[in-house]
Design a protein around this motif. Structure first.
Motif, PDB file in Angstrom:
ATOM      1  N   ASP A 137      29.215 -31.061  18.439  1.00  0.00           N
ATOM      2  CA  ASP A 137      28.185 -30.014  18.323  1.00  0.00           C
ATOM      3  C   ASP A 137      28.812 -28.628  18.444  1.00  0.00           C
ATOM      4  O   ASP A 137      28.491 -27.709  17.692  1.00  0.00           O
ATOM      5  N   ASP A 138      29.696 -28.510  19.413  1.00  0.00           N
ATOM      6  CA  ASP A 138      30.344 -27.227  19.674  1.00  0.00           C
ATOM      7  C   ASP A 138      31.188 -26.777  18.467  1.00  0.00           C
ATOM      8  O   ASP A 138      31.095 -25.639  18.003  1.00  0.00           O
ATOM      9  N   LEU A 139      31.980 -27.711  17.946  1.00  0.00           N
ATOM     10  CA  LEU A 139      32.827 -27.387  16.792  1.00  0.00           C
ATOM     11  C   LEU A 139      31.969 -27.101  15.554  1.00  0.00           C
ATOM     12  O   LEU A 139      32.259 -26.174  14.790  1.00  0.00           O
ATOM     13  N   ALA A 140      30.935 -27.901  15.368  1.00  0.00           N
ATOM     14  CA  ALA A 140      30.058 -27.725  14.198  1.00  0.00           C
ATOM     15  C   ALA A 140      29.459 -26.318  14.218  1.00  0.00           C
ATOM     16  O   ALA A 140      29.377 -25.650  13.191  1.00  0.00           O
ATOM     17  N   GLU A 141      29.078 -25.871  15.409  1.00  0.00           N
ATOM     18  CA  GLU A 141      28.494 -24.534  15.532  1.00  0.00           C
ATOM     19  C   GLU A 141      29.532 -23.455  15.212  1.00  0.00           C
ATOM     20  O   GLU A 141      29.262 -22.515  14.472  1.00  0.00           O
ATOM     21  N   LYS A 142      30.736 -23.626  15.766  1.00  0.00           N
ATOM     22  CA  LYS A 142      31.787 -22.623  15.531  1.00  0.00           C
ATOM     23  C   LYS A 142      32.119 -22.478  14.046  1.00  0.00           C
ATOM     24  O   LYS A 142      32.390 -21.392  13.561  1.00  0.00           O
ATOM     25  N   PHE A 143      32.160 -23.606  13.349  1.00  0.00           N
ATOM     26  CA  PHE A 143      32.596 -23.588  11.949  1.00  0.00           C
ATOM     27  C   PHE A 143      31.412 -23.539  10.974  1.00  0.00           C
ATOM     28  O   PHE A 143      31.620 -23.551   9.765  1.00  0.00           O
ATOM     29  N   GLU A 144      30.195 -23.508  11.516  1.00  0.00           N
ATOM     30  CA  GLU A 144      28.982 -23.558  10.682  1.00  0.00           C
ATOM     31  C   GLU A 144      29.058 -24.717   9.694  1.00  0.00           C
ATOM     32  O   GLU A 144      28.922 -24.558   8.478  1.00  0.00           O
ATOM     33  N   ALA A 145      29.322 -25.880  10.265  1.00  0.00           N
ATOM     34  CA  ALA A 145      29.417 -27.119   9.476  1.00  0.00           C
ATOM     35  C   ALA A 145      28.427 -28.128  10.052  1.00  0.00           C
ATOM     36  O   ALA A 145      27.976 -27.977  11.191  1.00  0.00           O
ATOM     37  N   SER A 146      28.104 -29.152   9.281  1.00  0.00           N
ATOM     38  CA  SER A 146      27.221 -30.196   9.801  1.00  0.00           C
ATOM     39  C   SER A 146      27.989 -31.032  10.828  1.00  0.00           C
ATOM     40  O   SER A 146      29.224 -31.082  10.811  1.00  0.00           O
ATOM     41  N   VAL A 147      27.242 -31.691  11.699  1.00  0.00           N
ATOM     42  CA  VAL A 147      27.896 -32.561  12.690  1.00  0.00           C
ATOM     43  C   VAL A 147      28.581 -33.734  11.978  1.00  0.00           C
ATOM     44  O   VAL A 147      29.637 -34.194  12.404  1.00  0.00           O
ATOM     45  N   THR A 148      28.011 -34.174  10.874  1.00  0.00           N
ATOM     46  CA  THR A 148      28.620 -35.283  10.134  1.00  0.00           C
ATOM     47  C   THR A 148      29.980 -34.873   9.572  1.00  0.00           C
ATOM     48  O   THR A 148      30.977 -35.591   9.742  1.00  0.00           O
ATOM     49  N   ALA A 149      30.047 -33.726   8.915  1.00  0.00           N
ATOM     50  CA  ALA A 149      31.327 -33.262   8.358  1.00  0.00           C
ATOM     51  C   ALA A 149      32.332 -33.019   9.484  1.00  0.00           C
ATOM     52  O   ALA A 149      33.522 -33.350   9.363  1.00  0.00           O
ATOM     53  N   THR A 150      31.843 -32.477  10.600  1.00  0.00           N
ATOM     54  CA  THR A 150      32.731 -32.173  11.723  1.00  0.00           C
ATOM     55  C   THR A 150      33.277 -33.458  12.357  1.00  0.00           C
ATOM     56  O   THR A 150      34.456 -33.544  12.691  1.00  0.00           O
ATOM     57  N   GLY A 151      32.406 -34.451  12.502  1.00  0.00           N
ATOM     58  CA  GLY A 151      32.839 -35.718  13.108  1.00  0.00           C
ATOM     59  C   GLY A 151      33.892 -36.418  12.270  1.00  0.00           C
ATOM     60  O   GLY A 151      34.893 -36.946  12.783  1.00  0.00           O
ATOM     61  N   SER A 152      33.676 -36.397  10.976  1.00  0.00           N
ATOM     62  CA  SER A 152      34.630 -37.017  10.059  1.00  0.00           C
ATOM     63  C   SER A 152      36.002 -36.338  10.162  1.00  0.00           C
ATOM     64  O   SER A 152      37.043 -36.989  10.273  1.00  0.00           O
ATOM     65  N   ARG A 153      35.956 -35.036  10.180  1.00  0.00           N
ATOM     66  CA  ARG A 153      37.198 -34.248  10.249  1.00  0.00           C
ATOM     67  C   ARG A 153      37.848 -34.374  11.636  1.00  0.00           C
ATOM     68  O   ARG A 153      39.064 -34.357  11.750  1.00  0.00           O
ATOM     69  N   PHE A 154      37.027 -34.500  12.665  1.00  0.00           N
ATOM     70  CA  PHE A 154      37.542 -34.648  14.029  1.00  0.00           C
ATOM     71  C   PHE A 154      38.409 -35.907  14.109  1.00  0.00           C
ATOM     72  O   PHE A 154      39.541 -35.868  14.597  1.00  0.00           O
ATOM     73  N   ALA A 155      37.865 -37.021  13.609  1.00  0.00           N
ATOM     74  CA  ALA A 155      38.602 -38.286  13.713  1.00  0.00           C
ATOM     75  C   ALA A 155      39.873 -38.266  12.871  1.00  0.00           C
ATOM     76  O   ALA A 155      40.877 -38.894  13.230  1.00  0.00           O
ATOM     77  N   SER A 156      39.844 -37.542  11.759  1.00  0.00           N
ATOM     78  CA  SER A 156      41.048 -37.505  10.921  1.00  0.00           C
ATOM     79  C   SER A 156      42.092 -36.534  11.469  1.00  0.00           C
ATOM     80  O   SER A 156      43.245 -36.570  11.062  1.00  0.00           O
ATOM     81  N   THR A 157      41.706 -35.701  12.413  1.00  0.00           N
ATOM     82  CA  THR A 157      42.600 -34.655  12.918  1.00  0.00           C
ATOM     83  C   THR A 157      43.148 -34.956  14.312  1.00  0.00           C
ATOM     84  O   THR A 157      44.266 -34.568  14.641  1.00  0.00           O
ATOM     85  N   THR A 158      42.365 -35.638  15.144  1.00  0.00           N
ATOM     86  CA  THR A 158      42.735 -35.811  16.550  1.00  0.00           C
ATOM     87  C   THR A 158      43.981 -36.684  16.737  1.00  0.00           C
ATOM     88  O   THR A 158      44.251 -37.575  15.926  1.00  0.00           O
ATOM     89  N   ASN A 159      44.697 -36.430  17.818  1.00  0.00           N
ATOM     90  CA  ASN A 159      45.810 -37.309  18.197  1.00  0.00           C
ATOM     91  C   ASN A 159      45.313 -38.518  18.995  1.00  0.00           C
ATOM     92  O   ASN A 159      46.052 -39.459  19.227  1.00  0.00           O
ATOM     93  N   ALA A 160      44.082 -38.452  19.443  1.00  0.00           N
ATOM     94  CA  ALA A 160      43.537 -39.492  20.326  1.00  0.00           C
ATOM     95  C   ALA A 160      43.110 -40.725  19.532  1.00  0.00           C
ATOM     96  O   ALA A 160      42.831 -40.635  18.342  1.00  0.00           O
ATOM     97  N   PRO A 161      43.034 -41.878  20.199  1.00  0.00           N
ATOM     98  CA  PRO A 161      42.519 -43.092  19.538  1.00  0.00           C
ATOM     99  C   PRO A 161      41.006 -43.023  19.430  1.00  0.00           C
ATOM    100  O   PRO A 161      40.305 -43.283  20.396  1.00  0.00           O
TER     101      PRO A 161
END
Ligand SMILES: [Zn+2]
Length: 287
Positions: A137-161
């Motif tokens: 939610d926080d990232l989606a707000e910062k980037f003015e993106a949907s939570v769906t687009a942000t979640g998809s990008r989060f998983a493709s970007t994170t170092n975490a499992p």
């Protein structure tokens, strides 16, 4: 065209436009691609947008009834069709649905996400975030993106499992598995039924589940022999009849492989998902 090529082309454009802050402004991208943006308030609810081209000039039309974040994503998605010269394949499913999404549409989604959530700005914020829907939610707000687009990008970007899943009508329709999980062959089959008893299943059925819940990793992952417990947090999107799911291992630790299991070696599977670590385009192609 594959997703990697689409992502690299988007990064080339980001470099040309020289984006220096977030949220990314749409206008400079429209100018570079010689596009005009129009908002149509009469468009049907299942349509996000389209583009028209004539004599090297383009008009992008977006659905005025969509949220501003969706309109931004659609604008960059349509730029993808123009820049990558990929014909639209919008007929059939609603624009937001992942059911039977064509290769062209997936490439344009990847292109849009690269511009809307630029790796250079997104990655450091992902690295410092605590995984969970609140972070999305926080990232989606910062980037003015949907939570769906942000979640998809989060998983493709994170170092975490971590994995991000979109399900529709009780079926898994779209998954992004993080690099750390792909390296240990964690896999969620698209088209499989959402596991019964999971937070995702409960929330899809109208029940309320607060906070991340623990769930055995092998409930979600195919042929998973490492055991362990995932945290699962889900959210139902009523407007789209979709459920978003985040799955991750607490403390970012993947359980060790059982020593008796000699089948298969760890390592990259060469899967198609992007890990967000793409080469920047070479200087010689810079304009
Ligand atoms: Zn499209």
């Amino acid at each position: 065209m594959d997703e990697l090529t689409a992502a690299i082309r988007a990064r080339e454009l980001v470099q040309r436009v020289n984006t220096n802050s977030i949220p990314v402004q749409v206008e400079p991208f429209l100018a570079v691609l010689r596009c005009e943006l129009k908002v149509d308030n009469e468009m049907g609810p299942h349509e996000a947008g389209y583009c028209l081209s004539k004599s090297g000039k383009h008009v992008i039309v977006v659905n005025g009834k969509d949220s501003p974040e969706r309109q931004r994503f659609t604008t960059f998605h349509e730029m993808g069709h123009i820049d990558l010269k990929l014909p639209s394949e919008h007929a059939g499913s609603p624009s937001w649905s992942y059911n039977n999404r064509s290769a062209n549409e997936i490439c344009c989604d990847t292109y849009a996400a690269e511009i809307l959530l630029p790796h250079r700005f997104f990655k450091p914020l992902v690295d410092s975030a605590d995984i969970g829907m609140a972070a999305l939610d926080d990232l989606a707000e910062k980037f003015e993106a949907s939570v769906t687009a942000t979640g998809s990008r989060f998983a493709s970007t994170t170092n975490a499992p971590c994995a991000f899943v979109v399900s529709e009508n009780g079926m898994v329709r779209y998954t992004v598995i993080s690099k750390a999980l792909r390296e240990v062959r964690a896999w969620i089959t698209r088209g499989m039924a959402v596991p019964s008893g999971s937070s995702t299943a409960l929330i899809s059925n109208g029940q309320s589940v607060k906070d991340p819940q623990e769930i055995a990793a092998d409930v979600w992952f195919n042929d998973w022999r490492r055991g362990g417990v995932l945290l699962e947090e889900a959210r139902y999107l009523r407007n789209y009849d979709q459920t978003l799911t985040l799955l991750w291992f607490e403390d970012e630790e993947v359980p060790h492989k059982p020593s008796t299991d000699n089948n298969g070696e760890d390592g990259e599977m060469g899967l198609k998902e992007l890990d967000g670590i793409l080469p920047w385009p070479g200087k010689r192609r810079r304009r």
